[in-house]
Design an enzyme around this catalytic site. Sequence first.
Site, short mmCIF file in Angstrom:
data_model
loop_
_atom_site.label_atom_id
_atom_site.label_comp_id
_atom_site.label_asym_id
_atom_site.label_seq_id
_atom_site.Cartn_x
_atom_site.Cartn_y
_atom_site.Cartn_z
N LYS A 86 5.33 -26.78 -25.43
CA LYS A 86 5.38 -28.09 -24.77
C LYS A 86 6.02 -28.07 -23.38
O LYS A 86 5.65 -28.87 -22.53
CB LYS A 86 6.14 -29.09 -25.66
CG LYS A 86 5.36 -29.53 -26.88
CD LYS A 86 6.12 -30.62 -27.63
CE LYS A 86 5.35 -31.12 -28.83
NZ LYS A 86 5.97 -32.31 -29.43
N ASP B 246 4.65 -38.62 -27.29
CA ASP B 246 5.54 -38.68 -28.46
C ASP B 246 6.43 -39.94 -28.42
O ASP B 246 6.50 -40.69 -29.41
CB ASP B 246 6.44 -37.44 -28.52
CG ASP B 246 5.69 -36.21 -29.01
OD1 ASP B 246 4.72 -36.35 -29.78
OD2 ASP B 246 6.07 -35.09 -28.62
#
Length: 292
Positions: free
Chosen positions: A77, A113
């Site tokens: 990420k 997210d």
Amino acid sequence: MTETGRNTQSHGELLLGVMGDPIAQSKSPLMQGAALQALGLSGAYVPLHITPDKLGDAVQAIRTLGFRGVNVTIPHKVAVMEYLDRLDSSAVDVGAVNTIVNDKGILTGFNTDGIGYVRSLKAEAAPDLTGTRILVIGAGGAARGIVSALLKEQPALVLIANRNEERACQLADSFSSRGSIAGAGMDVVPGVLGSMDIVINTTSVGMYPHMEDMPIDPAGLHEGMIVSDLIYNPLHTRLLTESLKRGCTVHGGLGMFVYQGAYALEYWTGLEAPTAIMRQTIADCLGQVPGK
Ligand code: NAP
């Protein structure tokens, strides 16, 4: 239109995937596959096992193979950011990317997210976060995205409490220009719980197989409070069970997973994601009844 990064929307063949290492455990292919089917889109969402040494090649392959986009998961990420052409502010704020969109070969990184979590919280437990007092337990990667998204909702206060107090203070400091926010150690929790509207567990405490553990003593939880837990294995943590007993409204972690994927699908397709079907698919897979 070039071969790389072609607009798959207009061609009906949508190539999507998720890059991680390991990747076999990911539930995203199942959830996104069900979503594509529900939307009547032909194409595929595939698991892509990419080791760290191949990440740069894999990102280039998104362009070469004409993928419309991919999700990015552990451990890529942060590392993936250097290979992208553009970063959305959601990715800059969080310092990590979980979604890449390919617009005719131009790759943009997003982070869905935190906004996925807040969309889930608003849809399932707390429609209006304006003026609320929010206690965030934990100061890791997930907390960062959530705090960033929460501050856009104009809460009265976001207090971050963490085992490592310094980490909580650093996280709070990095968002201090965006609202009323403070960091602290876990010792403050008993004293402040009574004045909080929402408590969010962003730690892994209570996750399978340590399902008896709780991140805080639930004694201070009070009726009317919203208690949210990012963990979705189990769907209902002990913290949520204890909160229910005390008259709290509870919110589990499944919605965050569903809505981070929903945002990604919406960025790739421009269509509204079938969130009920996505949730049901994952809940069925976990062998339990979907929660609210
Ligand atoms: P992370 O960056 O490693 O952060 C972990 C956090 O948990 C830190 O604040 C850490 O405190 C705290 N912690 C860990 N063990 C602890 C313990 N025994 N006692 C007290 N605090 C403890 O992890 P993350 O990526 O933020 O993920 C955190 C949780 O969120 C995981 O359970 C993950 O499954 C969940 N999550 C759910 C979703 C979803 O879609 N629902 C998405 C992402 C993450 P220290 O700083 O003191 O070490």
